[in-house]
Design a protein around this motif. Structure first.
Motif, PDB file in Angstrom:
ATOM      1  N   LEU A  79     -19.419  38.397  52.322  1.00 18.72           N
ATOM      2  CA  LEU A  79     -18.152  38.915  51.813  1.00 18.72           C
ATOM      3  C   LEU A  79     -16.982  38.227  52.495  1.00 18.72           C
ATOM      4  CD1 LEU A  79     -16.711  40.852  49.959  1.00 18.72           C
ATOM      5  CD2 LEU A  79     -16.967  42.644  51.705  1.00 18.72           C
ATOM      6  N   GLN A  80     -17.116  37.932  53.775  1.00 18.89           N
ATOM      7  CA  GLN A  80     -16.060  37.214  54.488  1.00 18.89           C
ATOM      8  C   GLN A  80     -15.821  35.845  53.856  1.00 18.89           C
ATOM      9  OE1 GLN A  80     -17.405  37.039  58.547  1.00 18.89           O
ATOM     10  NE2 GLN A  80     -17.189  39.245  58.881  1.00 18.89           N
ATOM     11  N   LEU A  81     -16.901  35.143  53.523  1.00 19.41           N
ATOM     12  CA  LEU A  81     -16.757  33.830  52.913  1.00 19.41           C
ATOM     13  C   LEU A  81     -16.140  33.941  51.525  1.00 19.41           C
ATOM     14  CD1 LEU A  81     -17.273  30.808  53.272  1.00 19.41           C
ATOM     15  CD2 LEU A  81     -19.515  31.140  52.212  1.00 19.41           C
ATOM     16  N   LEU A  82     -16.497  34.977  50.779  1.00 20.42           N
ATOM     17  CA  LEU A  82     -15.914  35.177  49.453  1.00 20.42           C
ATOM     18  C   LEU A  82     -14.412  35.393  49.562  1.00 20.42           C
ATOM     19  CD1 LEU A  82     -16.192  35.611  46.392  1.00 20.42           C
ATOM     20  CD2 LEU A  82     -16.672  38.024  46.867  1.00 20.42           C
ATOM     21  N   GLU A  83     -14.000  36.208  50.496  1.00 20.79           N
ATOM     22  CA  GLU A  83     -12.572  36.469  50.688  1.00 20.79           C
ATOM     23  C   GLU A  83     -11.838  35.208  51.133  1.00 20.79           C
ATOM     24  OE1 GLU A  83     -13.400  41.116  52.068  1.00 20.79           O
ATOM     25  OE2 GLU A  83     -13.208  39.508  53.548  1.00 20.79           O
ATOM     26  N   ASN A  84     -12.430  34.484  52.056  1.00 18.57           N
ATOM     27  CA  ASN A  84     -11.836  33.251  52.572  1.00 18.57           C
ATOM     28  C   ASN A  84     -11.726  32.187  51.484  1.00 18.57           C
ATOM     29  OD1 ASN A  84     -12.748  30.798  55.106  1.00 18.57           O
ATOM     30  ND2 ASN A  84     -10.727  31.552  54.595  1.00 18.57           N
ATOM     31  N   SER A  85     -12.777  32.001  50.711  1.00 23.20           N
ATOM     32  CA  SER A  85     -12.778  30.964  49.676  1.00 23.20           C
ATOM     33  C   SER A  85     -11.827  31.307  48.536  1.00 23.20           C
ATOM     34  CB  SER A  85     -14.195  30.751  49.126  1.00 23.20           C
ATOM     35  OG  SER A  85     -14.704  31.920  48.504  1.00 23.20           O
ATOM     36  N   THR A  86     -11.743  32.582  48.173  1.00 23.01           N
ATOM     37  CA  THR A  86     -10.838  32.990  47.093  1.00 23.01           C
ATOM     38  C   THR A  86      -9.384  32.752  47.489  1.00 23.01           C
ATOM     39  OG1 THR A  86     -12.405  34.680  46.342  1.00 23.01           O
ATOM     40  CG2 THR A  86     -10.112  34.903  45.635  1.00 23.01           C
ATOM     41  N   ALA A  87      -9.035  33.153  48.695  1.00 21.85           N
ATOM     42  CA  ALA A  87      -7.669  32.939  49.165  1.00 21.85           C
ATOM     43  C   ALA A  87      -7.343  31.450  49.240  1.00 21.85           C
ATOM     44  CB  ALA A  87      -7.474  33.591  50.530  1.00 21.85           C
ATOM     45  N   THR A  88      -8.293  30.646  49.706  1.00 28.64           N
ATOM     46  CA  THR A  88      -8.062  29.208  49.824  1.00 28.64           C
ATOM     47  C   THR A  88      -7.873  28.557  48.469  1.00 28.64           C
ATOM     48  OG1 THR A  88      -9.343  29.108  51.886  1.00 28.64           O
ATOM     49  CG2 THR A  88      -8.988  27.038  50.704  1.00 28.64           C
ATOM     50  N   ALA A  89      -8.725  28.899  47.512  1.00 27.10           N
ATOM     51  CA  ALA A  89      -8.614  28.317  46.170  1.00 27.10           C
ATOM     52  C   ALA A  89      -7.273  28.665  45.530  1.00 27.10           C
ATOM     53  CB  ALA A  89      -9.767  28.808  45.290  1.00 27.10           C
ATOM     54  N   LEU A  90      -6.869  29.914  45.635  1.00 22.29           N
ATOM     55  CA  LEU A  90      -5.598  30.328  45.044  1.00 22.29           C
ATOM     56  C   LEU A  90      -4.422  29.723  45.795  1.00 22.29           C
ATOM     57  CD1 LEU A  90      -6.382  34.100  44.360  1.00 22.29           C
ATOM     58  CD2 LEU A  90      -6.320  32.234  42.696  1.00 22.29           C
ATOM     59  N   GLY A  91      -4.498  29.734  47.115  1.00 18.56           N
ATOM     60  CA  GLY A  91      -3.408  29.182  47.914  1.00 18.56           C
ATOM     61  C   GLY A  91      -3.215  27.703  47.691  1.00 18.56           C
ATOM     62  N   ALA A 138      -1.476  17.058  35.494  1.00 19.71           N
ATOM     63  CA  ALA A 138      -0.921  18.408  35.451  1.00 19.71           C
ATOM     64  C   ALA A 138      -1.979  19.470  35.722  1.00 19.71           C
ATOM     65  CB  ALA A 138      -0.271  18.658  34.094  1.00 19.71           C
ATOM     66  N   LEU A 139      -3.247  19.105  35.545  1.00 23.78           N
ATOM     67  CA  LEU A 139      -4.337  20.055  35.787  1.00 23.78           C
ATOM     68  C   LEU A 139      -4.851  19.985  37.219  1.00 23.78           C
ATOM     69  CD1 LEU A 139      -6.435  19.558  32.515  1.00 23.78           C
ATOM     70  CD2 LEU A 139      -4.839  21.413  33.045  1.00 23.78           C
ATOM     71  N   ALA A 140      -4.256  19.128  38.039  1.00 19.69           N
ATOM     72  CA  ALA A 140      -4.764  18.940  39.396  1.00 19.69           C
ATOM     73  C   ALA A 140      -4.741  20.230  40.199  1.00 19.69           C
ATOM     74  CB  ALA A 140      -3.967  17.857  40.108  1.00 19.69           C
ATOM     75  N   ALA A 141      -3.684  21.017  40.069  1.00 23.35           N
ATOM     76  CA  ALA A 141      -3.577  22.227  40.888  1.00 23.35           C
ATOM     77  C   ALA A 141      -4.752  23.175  40.643  1.00 23.35           C
ATOM     78  CB  ALA A 141      -2.242  22.916  40.632  1.00 23.35           C
ATOM     79  N   PRO A 142      -4.989  23.622  39.408  1.00 23.98           N
ATOM     80  CA  PRO A 142      -6.131  24.522  39.216  1.00 23.98           C
ATOM     81  C   PRO A 142      -7.474  23.841  39.415  1.00 23.98           C
ATOM     82  CG  PRO A 142      -5.133  23.965  37.104  1.00 23.98           C
ATOM     83  CD  PRO A 142      -4.210  23.453  38.166  1.00 23.98           C
ATOM     84  N   ALA A 143      -7.580  22.553  39.045  1.00 20.50           N
ATOM     85  CA  ALA A 143      -8.866  21.869  39.168  1.00 20.50           C
ATOM     86  C   ALA A 143      -9.255  21.663  40.628  1.00 20.50           C
ATOM     87  CB  ALA A 143      -8.820  20.524  38.441  1.00 20.50           C
ATOM     88  N   VAL A 144      -8.323  21.191  41.442  1.00 19.39           N
ATOM     89  CA  VAL A 144      -8.623  20.969  42.856  1.00 19.39           C
ATOM     90  C   VAL A 144      -8.845  22.307  43.561  1.00 19.39           C
ATOM     91  CG1 VAL A 144      -7.709  20.108  45.045  1.00 19.39           C
ATOM     92  CG2 VAL A 144      -7.442  18.754  42.961  1.00 19.39           C
ATOM     93  N   GLY A 145      -8.036  23.302  43.239  1.00 16.80           N
ATOM     94  CA  GLY A 145      -8.251  24.624  43.816  1.00 16.80           C
ATOM     95  C   GLY A 145      -9.621  25.175  43.478  1.00 16.80           C
ATOM     96  N   ALA A 146     -10.030  25.029  42.210  1.00 21.63           N
ATOM     97  CA  ALA A 146     -11.341  25.515  41.787  1.00 21.63           C
ATOM     98  C   ALA A 146     -12.460  24.741  42.473  1.00 21.63           C
ATOM     99  CB  ALA A 146     -11.472  25.402  40.271  1.00 21.63           C
ATOM    100  N   TYR A 147     -12.292  23.424  42.592  1.00 18.80           N
ATOM    101  CA  TYR A 147     -13.319  22.604  43.229  1.00 18.80           C
ATOM    102  C   TYR A 147     -13.527  23.021  44.684  1.00 18.80           C
ATOM    103  CZ  TYR A 147     -15.737  18.647  45.301  1.00 18.80           C
ATOM    104  OH  TYR A 147     -16.635  17.877  45.991  1.00 18.80           O
ATOM    105  N   ILE A 148     -12.450  23.146  45.434  1.00 14.21           N
ATOM    106  CA  ILE A 148     -12.572  23.527  46.840  1.00 14.21           C
ATOM    107  C   ILE A 148     -13.140  24.938  46.965  1.00 14.21           C
ATOM    108  CG2 ILE A 148     -11.296  24.022  48.956  1.00 14.21           C
ATOM    109  CD1 ILE A 148     -11.723  21.051  48.415  1.00 14.21           C
ATOM    110  N   GLY A 149     -12.710  25.840  46.088  1.00 13.21           N
ATOM    111  CA  GLY A 149     -13.253  27.199  46.118  1.00 13.21           C
ATOM    112  C   GLY A 149     -14.748  27.211  45.868  1.00 13.21           C
ATOM    113  N   ALA A 150     -15.206  26.404  44.903  1.00 14.97           N
ATOM    114  CA  ALA A 150     -16.639  26.320  44.620  1.00 14.97           C
ATOM    115  C   ALA A 150     -17.391  25.642  45.755  1.00 14.97           C
ATOM    116  CB  ALA A 150     -16.860  25.556  43.315  1.00 14.97           C
ATOM    117  N   ALA A 151     -16.767  24.599  46.337  1.00 13.16           N
ATOM    118  CA  ALA A 151     -17.439  23.830  47.393  1.00 13.16           C
ATOM    119  C   ALA A 151     -17.635  24.652  48.662  1.00 13.16           C
ATOM    120  CB  ALA A 151     -16.655  22.557  47.699  1.00 13.16           C
TER     121      ALA A 151
END
Length: 242
Positions: free
Chosen positions: A44-56, A159-172
């Motif tokens: 759960l800690q990793l889920l919280e950390n990864s979600t915040a990072t992807a959105l941020g 223009a899609l870099a923001a959501p795409a890179v955020g999603a990639y790092i969140g998944a990674a």
């Protein structure tokens, strides 16, 4: 992009410093919050950390991208110079050096800021992350990031870099055993916090070395798929001419 100019270097460096600082503050701060809110549950800690990072990260790219390209990562800046040098696009080598200095300084400042916000003692991390699996994971995570960023730029989808890179790092965070640092500046910054997101000083050099290997692999993949990718280096991570 005829008739447009690039923002002055000092403005771009400020954007890279602030963006990287806030990125590390998000990574470290959300990690501290996760440990506090979900003690004993690492998943759960990793889920919280990864979600915040992807959105941020998504927000920060949108915020600072029009000024500096929102690299926040020496690997991305170095790839931008290497791929763009033949066509006269992208960063100059002197700009890469300046970007890297701003990014590393920002990474350290972001970790210190997160420690202050959460009233954590300042100090170096004691979290050893060395191991063959995490080191291979850093190659994979970094190569994928570089290849993604340049594929988006080359195909006119910056223009899609923001959501795409955020999603990639969140998944990674989840599909790599290293939780995807993929960034030398962030890696160095995370040395300066002895919390959930920290990395011990003895582990950081190996992580950075593998990230540089990932850089080379990512560039090779990019050139194999898009031989002329360097012509759009000015659009990495997002178009930053105005």
């Amino acid at each position: 992009m005829c008739g447009v100019s690039t923002p002055p270097l000092p403005r771009r460096l400020l954007a890279e410093f602030l963006g990287t600082a806030l990125l590390v503050a998000v990574v470290v701060g959300s990690g501290i919050a996760a440990e506090t809110l979900s003690p004993g549950d690492v998943g759960l800690q990793l889920l919280e950390n990864s979600t915040a990072t992807a959105l941020g990260l998504t927000v920060l790219i949108l915020w600072f991208g029009p000024v500096s390209g929102a690299h926040f990562n020496p690997v991305v800046s170095l790839a931008d110079w290497f791929l763009g040098r033949r066509s006269g696009a992208g960063l100059s080598l002197s700009d890469v050096v300046a970007y890297t200095a701003a990014q590393v300084a920002g990474g350290i400042a972001g970790a210190v800021l997160a420690n202050v916000m959460f009233e954590v003692d300042q100090g170096l991390s004691g979290k050893d992350r060395l191991g063959s699996g995490p080191l291979v994971a850093e190659v994979v995570a970094t190569a994928g990031l570089v290849a993604l960023v340049f594929a988006l730029a080359r195909t006119g989808r910056g223009a899609l870099a923001a959501p795409a890179v955020g999603a990639y790092i969140g998944a990674a965070y989840w599909f790599t055993s290293s939780t995807s640092f993929a960034n030398p500046a962030v890696t160095i910054g995370r040395v300066f916090t002895d919390t959930f997101a920290g990395i011990a000083p003895g582990s950081a050099p190996a992580f950075v070395g593998m990230q540089l290997v990932g850089l080379m692999l990512g560039v090779a993949v990019t050139l194999a798929l898009y031989p002329d990718a360097g012509e759009r280096a000015d659009d990495v991570v997002v178009p930053h001419r105005r």
